[in-house]
Design a protein around this motif. Structure first.
Motif, short mmCIF file in Angstrom:
data_model
loop_
_atom_site.label_atom_id
_atom_site.label_comp_id
_atom_site.label_asym_id
_atom_site.label_seq_id
_atom_site.Cartn_x
_atom_site.Cartn_y
_atom_site.Cartn_z
N PRO A 309 107.42 62.96 108.72
CA PRO A 309 108.01 61.83 109.54
C PRO A 309 109.11 62.90 110.31
CG PRO A 309 109.09 61.78 107.45
CD PRO A 309 108.11 63.00 107.13
N TYR A 310 108.60 63.50 111.44
CA TYR A 310 109.35 64.42 112.23
C TYR A 310 109.35 63.89 113.58
CZ TYR A 310 110.17 67.24 108.17
OH TYR A 310 110.28 67.79 106.70
N GLY A 311 110.43 63.82 114.47
CA GLY A 311 110.19 63.13 115.78
C GLY A 311 109.48 64.16 116.78
N ASP A 312 109.66 65.77 116.40
CA ASP A 312 108.81 66.43 117.41
C ASP A 312 107.27 66.50 116.99
OD1 ASP A 312 109.18 67.54 114.67
OD2 ASP A 312 109.16 69.49 115.53
N LEU A 313 106.86 66.23 115.65
CA LEU A 313 105.58 65.92 115.47
C LEU A 313 104.95 64.78 115.93
CD1 LEU A 313 105.31 67.43 111.75
CD2 LEU A 313 105.15 68.44 113.94
N ALA A 314 105.83 63.56 115.96
CA ALA A 314 105.23 62.44 116.45
C ALA A 314 104.87 62.55 118.13
CB ALA A 314 106.31 61.39 116.22
N ASN A 315 105.96 63.18 118.67
CA ASN A 315 105.53 63.30 120.06
C ASN A 315 104.26 64.36 120.40
OD1 ASN A 315 107.65 62.41 122.19
ND2 ASN A 315 108.75 63.03 120.30
N LEU A 316 104.09 65.21 119.46
CA LEU A 316 102.91 66.20 119.60
C LEU A 316 101.67 65.35 119.33
CD1 LEU A 316 104.15 69.50 118.04
CD2 LEU A 316 103.99 69.03 120.69
N GLU A 317 101.61 64.62 118.25
CA GLU A 317 100.62 63.85 117.78
C GLU A 317 100.13 62.71 118.97
OE1 GLU A 317 101.53 62.35 114.00
OE2 GLU A 317 102.25 64.22 113.39
N GLY A 318 101.44 62.19 119.45
CA GLY A 318 101.06 61.23 120.28
C GLY A 318 100.47 61.58 121.64
N ARG A 319 100.74 62.73 122.00
CA ARG A 319 100.24 63.47 123.20
C ARG A 319 98.78 63.41 123.20
NH1 ARG A 319 99.34 68.46 125.41
NH2 ARG A 319 99.95 68.95 127.66
#
Length: 564
Positions: A309-319
């Motif tokens: 649950p990391y914010g940077d990974l969330a953004n990469l996955e969302g993209r």
């Protein structure tokens, strides 16, 4: 225009807005709607502790674009052509009819909306244990914008004098610093034997010792009860029966994925409790994608599923999810090496890749070293870094790095994360062409020096031993010769107090007769960072001693109390 895809995104924190924005860039004419249960959108949740701590005062900075525009529904419509419905909860996903049901939590309005592709980005919820008194006023988490507002008000009012933080993970550590800046007397409580469980024990102990200079730290002891008066928190009772007076308790014991909608819709859920997705962020339903903290993803080194649950990974996955909703499965998110970092007062603390524990779980044979040395020259006010490096024993591939200290930890982790992601070996890193100038680095960067130490160990030039193993040998009363190779002035200022003998490295050749006569006796050498300890070990071995080891990290990496 006709036949344009209808995209619905559930969740408006990190992964959701990124997915919606990426989908829009892929198709200007798609119909995109984003539902957000709370009142705010695209919150920089990793910045909550710093807002609470007063690093900045304007809460809107957590919601702004780089140019200072607040990301509210008006912004999303005007700048991106995305309909953003805040305070609106999606209550059901109807896969058969390809629609979602929703309810506005302010007006009570209900409705349904069809989709062609759906993205679930429902995030995670803070764990709150079923402890008696958990509902008392003064007990909170730091998961939402509302939590951050509540704690910031406490800071600004200045009425709370004593607080406890429950949980020694990333959020707990960062929250502790935020409240410390408010002048609150703090106690950190961790049920497990160490803080920051992603670190190996020795490094975690160094963190604990440092934290004790700022606050009380309690480990191996959990909260049994929250004690209140007139509905307000006044103390916590620990499992050992002791009580700690406090008016505030921040519960930071991790998060769990929000998967209720996905589960009710019949989507596949993984063994760890997150939504199952493939490398395209596609769920078990080909028309539904998921991204962010609600998902399980793959650890690229071990191959196992993890929650990250990391914010940077969330953004990469969302993209990736946003692009694939429009273009088909053309984009991939292969997984993570679980790089994480936190600020701890004047220290940075972080990890990338595997710890020893995770390497053992993965069945990998590895070699480990510890390098304790500055990030810059002393004449440029260099600060200490302690790095623990793991490499595969056979392939020599870099497996993991842990780094902490007042030096530039982020730079070191970035170097090692890139090396791990690129499948680089120890030998690849020996001559890495990194930028050098005294304001930024040593002539041989700390990371390259770490690779040199690893090469020396893997090539049999020295045998290392951890400080923990040395302490255990001393405690067992083993017959070992401990050689401190520092100068007399350093020895007078700080020593370990474990029966060591001082022979400065510059005197060692002329004082070899002070070493044990038995050349098979175990000798352990060290200095401040064990560079001189390594030189001493090479010299002693050249004189026929067979059991010579270097205490890796030296005194700088000693995780126990030192004698003054």
């Amino acid at each position: 225009m006709e036949n344009q895809p209808r995209i619905i995104v559930i969740g408006g924190s990190a992964a959701g807005p990124k997915a919606a924005a990426r989908a829009r860039r892929m198709n200007e004419f798609a119909e995109i709607t984003m539902f957000q249960k709370g009142p705010d959108l695209s919150m920089a949740s990793c910045g909550f502790p710093y807002f609470v701590g007063g690093f900045f005062d304007d809460r809107n900075k957590l919601l702004c674009t780089p140019t200072g525009v607040v990301r509210d529904p008006v912004f999303y419509w005007n700048a991106k052509g995305i309909v953003a419905r805040t305070n609106t909860e999606v209550t059901k996903i109807d896969r058969k009819n390809k629609q979602v049901d929703f309810k506005n939590l302010v007006t009570g309005e209900t409705g349904s909306q069809p989709y062609d592709k759906l993205i679930i980005a429902t995030g995670a919820t803070a764990n709150k244990p079923p402890i008696p008194g958990i509902e008392l006023k003064g007990i909170t988490t730091l998961q939402s914008m509302q939590d951050a507002d509540y704690l910031r008000k406490i800071r600004d009012d200045g009425e709370i004098k004593k607080a406890v933080v429950i949980g020694g993970g990333l959020i707990g550590i960062e929250t502790m610093e935020a409240l410390h800046l408010a002048g609150i007397e703090l106690t950190l409580i961790e049920l497990l034997p160490q803080l920051l469980m992603f670190l190996d024990w020795k490094l975690a102990k160094l963190v604990e010792n440092y934290l004790k200079s700022k606050a009380q730290v309690v480990t191996q002891n959990g909260v049994a009860e929250f004690i209140g008066e007139n509905g307000k928190l006044v103390a916590v009772r620990l499992q050992d029966g002791s009580e700690i007076p406090c008016q505030l308790a921040v519960v930071a014991i991790g998060v769990r994925p929000n998967i209720e909608l996905a589960r009710a819709a019949g989507l596949e859920i993984g063994d760890l409790g997150g939504i199952t997705v493939n490398e395209h962020m596609q769920t078990s339903d080909p028309d539904i994608y998921a991204a962010g903290d609600c998902c399980e993803i793959t650890n690229l080194i071990s191959g196992k599923k993890v929650l990250a649950p990391y914010g940077d990974l969330a953004n990469l996955e969302g993209r990736v999810a946003g692009e694939n909703c429009i273009k088909g499965n053309v984009a991939s998110f292969p997984g993570t090496i679980q790089t994480g970092i936190c600020k701890l007062f004047d220290w940075g603390v972080g990890i990338t890749g595997l710890s020893e524990e995770k390497a053992e779980e993965a069945g990998l044979e590895y070699v480990k070293i510890v390098n304790a040395s500055p990030d810059k020259p002393g004449f440029m006010d260099g600060k200490l870094l302690i790095t623990k490096l793991l490499a595969d024993k056979n392939s020599r591939r870099i497996l993991g790095a842990q780094c902490l200290g007042p030096g530039d930890v982020a730079k070191q982790l970035a170097i090692w994360a890139t090396a791990i992601k690129g499948n680089l070996t120890v030998d690849d890193m020996l001559n890495a062409d990194l930028p050098y100038a005294p304001p930024f680095s040593l002539a041989i960067d700390h990371s390259i020096a770490s690779a040199h130490i690893m090469q020396n160990k893997m090539n049999g030039l020295f045998e290392g031993i951890s400080a923990l193993e040395v302490k255990e040998k001393v405690d067992r009363g083993e017959d070992i010769f401990l050689l401190d190779t520092r100068g007399a002035d350093e020895f007078a200022e700080t020593r370990l107090g474990i029966g060591e003998t001082l022979i400065p490295i510059g005197w060692l050749r002329s004082r070899m007769d002070e070493l044990p006569k038995d050349k098979n006796k175990e000798i352990i050498t060290f200095c401040k960072i064990s560079l001189r300890g390594y030189e001493a070990a090479v010299l002693i071995k050249a004189h026929g001693y067979t059991k010579v080891k270097v205490m890796e990290g030296g005194i700088a990496g000693w995780p126990f109390e030192k004698e003054k």
